[in-house]
Design an enzyme around this catalytic site. Sequence first.
Site, PDB file in Angstrom:
ATOM      1  N   SER A 168       0.837  -1.192   0.000  1.00  0.00           N
ATOM      2  CA  SER A 168       0.000   0.000   0.000  1.00  0.00           C
ATOM      3  C   SER A 168       0.874   1.244   0.000  1.00  0.00           C
ATOM      4  O   SER A 168       2.004   1.230   0.526  1.00  0.00           O
ATOM      5  CB  SER A 168      -0.847  -0.041   1.278  1.00  0.00           C
ATOM      6  OG  SER A 168      -1.403   1.207   1.524  1.00  0.00           O
TER       7      SER A 168
ATOM      8  N   TYR B 127      -1.480  -0.789  10.655  1.00  0.00           N
ATOM      9  CA  TYR B 127      -1.787  -1.437   9.368  1.00  0.00           C
ATOM     10  C   TYR B 127      -0.621  -1.243   8.398  1.00  0.00           C
ATOM     11  O   TYR B 127      -0.110  -2.199   7.819  1.00  0.00           O
ATOM     12  CB  TYR B 127      -3.082  -0.852   8.783  1.00  0.00           C
ATOM     13  CG  TYR B 127      -3.256  -1.150   7.320  1.00  0.00           C
ATOM     14  CD1 TYR B 127      -3.530  -2.448   6.878  1.00  0.00           C
ATOM     15  CD2 TYR B 127      -3.115  -0.143   6.350  1.00  0.00           C
ATOM     16  CE1 TYR B 127      -3.665  -2.722   5.527  1.00  0.00           C
ATOM     17  CE2 TYR B 127      -3.261  -0.411   4.998  1.00  0.00           C
ATOM     18  CZ  TYR B 127      -3.522  -1.697   4.592  1.00  0.00           C
ATOM     19  OH  TYR B 127      -3.653  -1.982   3.252  1.00  0.00           O
TER      20      TYR B 127
ATOM     21  N   LYS C 178       2.339  -3.867   6.512  1.00  0.00           N
ATOM     22  CA  LYS C 178       2.708  -3.940   5.085  1.00  0.00           C
ATOM     23  C   LYS C 178       4.225  -3.778   4.935  1.00  0.00           C
ATOM     24  O   LYS C 178       4.868  -4.473   4.153  1.00  0.00           O
ATOM     25  CB  LYS C 178       1.988  -2.840   4.299  1.00  0.00           C
ATOM     26  CG  LYS C 178       0.481  -3.031   4.225  1.00  0.00           C
ATOM     27  CD  LYS C 178       0.111  -4.187   3.336  1.00  0.00           C
ATOM     28  CE  LYS C 178      -1.332  -4.569   3.433  1.00  0.00           C
ATOM     29  NZ  LYS C 178      -1.670  -5.833   2.806  1.00  0.00           N
TER      30      LYS C 178
END
Length: 686
Positions: A128, A156, A160
């Site tokens: 992302s 989050y 990643k």
Amino acid sequence: MSSKSYIVVTGGAGYIGSHTVVELIYHGYNVIAIDNLCNSSYEAIARIEFLVRKSVLFYNIDLRDEKQLSHIFSSYNVQGVLHFSALKAVGESTKIPLDYYDNNIYGSITLLRVMNKHNIKTIVFSSSATVYGDATRFENMIPIPENCPNEPTNPYGKTKYVIENLIKDLQKSDPTWRGAILRYFNPIGAHPSGLIGEDPLNVPNNLLPFLAQVAIGRREKLYVFGNDYESHDGTPIRDYIHVVDLAKGHIAALEYMNSLESDVGLYREWNLGTGKGSTVFDIVNAFSQASGKELPYEIVGRRDGDVLNLTADPSRAKKELNWIATMTVEQACRDLWKWTTENPFGFRVDNYHWKVFNKSQTVDYKNRLHTVKFPDLQVSFANYGALIQDVQYKGQPLVVGFQEFQAYTSDSNPLFGSTVGRYANRISNGSFQIEGKTYELDKNQSGSTLHGGNNAYNRQYFLGPVSKHYQDYNTLEFILLDEDGNNGFPAEVETLVKYTVNNNSIEIEYQSSITENSPNDATAISLTNHSYWNLSSNKTIDGTVFRLASDKYLKTDPKTQLPSGEIISSNEPLTKSVKLSPDVSFDNCFVVDESDFSLDTRKRELKQIAEVSHPSNSIKLSVTSTDPAFQFYTGDNISMDPIKPRAGFCVEAGRYVNAINHASWSKQVLVHKGEVYGSKLKFTFS
Ligand code: NAD
């Protein structure tokens, strides 16, 4: 292990995963989708199958379950993995970071370990733009290039970042690994078919799903976080990419890796974005235009961590993967609006549920039983034969069916509830001619072909259903691709069976045509439903009172039951009430129209062909149809213990028997490429 090779897609039922599965299949890949459905629904897979007209292998497992995952890799020849599965809500990740680290990182470690064990070393990872953090902290990093330093600002994004590094370190340790890291910007839109899209189970986190819910009336207004940024309208700028473009980026990455020399490994990051920024108001305007609605919004203060501009520099993907985003924000808004209006609650459908039909140990998704329930009427359908398994009106069962799936596969099953096709009723000598060429079919009844042969529609699994709820009715659409040459019939044929159920009726619509890719250009099609009705709670239909729409029927040879071509009238008037008694039997094709032989009868009005009742209760069944004929059969040949002859009667609306072999009738059933066979049939209860 089969020699067929597969791409494993983790998170394949999710938003981006499902769109990518579709693109993979369009590009000729075989797919195994894995998902624990924690943020998605199996409906997405059923819809993919419906869309691509192909079944998709699906495993409902958690990626952290090493044993089950390993079993999949041992069972199939896996070529590579597209790794989508993750928890993805930034806000939530700050509240339950342990769950995010556990699910995303531990899940990825498990996957990589299993891949390593099975010597599968090609992975495309869904990363992302969040890994960049606030790229505006640097000068000259907008648009954001891949070499912008990473500094994710929330759990989050950190997961990643960690997973990217896991793949990087693994590749360093074993240079035969190939890892493509795709850093997505803001995926938006839905599939143009309206069949799949984003289905946020909770409050949507992203701008467009939120706007869609405002437009459809599920939320009052949009909150705009700050209008004092230095953009043309004061709202922040982001890079929005159509989800189908994004999905295609994965094919490009996969193909890039596959094109490398066999001993060449890879670790490489690519941005997937458009390179064009849009402000929040640009998006609001585009979506207002697409939906034709003014969208209420309120400007509230800036959100912590938000910055002015996060637009991608996608030039690396263009140069190396030969990929660019081609779809516009406007197109994405139109597709999202179609998805939203056609599926206002995503994949959740009121009045509907399904369960697995055969009770095998592993869940067999292709074989499900779907129930639509209204206060007075409850109907169950199976993928097998797109059949009607159960009809209950005001609590009373009205059709003969089995609870156990296995019974439907028995040779003695007289097609209880099934869709009958590709060719209902009899074809003389199991053969017909089209333009001088003779086609020999499976002969399964005294030298003739009955109900399409041995592997006919009643013995095949239909894909879907696409299940939808409307204000006072539900629809279920099943689809079948019947192979060229199956049972001897020429041409590949696609058949759609659409059921519409409301509180007192079941309507069936058939639509069938030869596919564009079919090697043969003409065939014979005739479709009906083979439900056996019984309005009493007795084991026999005797005592049933019926009235038919016609006294005229096709004269047949009593031995072969094939029509001579003559239409004759019954001695007894059947258009007045007749009571069934053991000495009154029917297996005749009644004629309701002798002149209109359209192939697609759906535009015609539904005409009543039979009205049925039983003195033991007040339920009435009315059968209406757009077709020129119907077979009325009193079930005298049923022999499937414990179900006895005359346990049910059939009203099979359709075309004339053996029409393909009668020059003056054949246009009812002879279908050429580009033509559409269609009909409607309805059962109404009162
Ligand atoms: P999604 O939630 O729709 O799809 C993720 C799927 O993974 C879901 O179907 C979920 O049920 C499944 N899943 C989660 N944990 C699992 C587990 N332990 N085992 C098996 N299945 C599991 O999300 P999406 O928007 O399709 O995102 C796909 C990927 O793209 C994610 O990795 C996400 O982080 C990444 N991504 C998404 C966006 C976005 O805006 N949607 C942006 C950048 C990156």
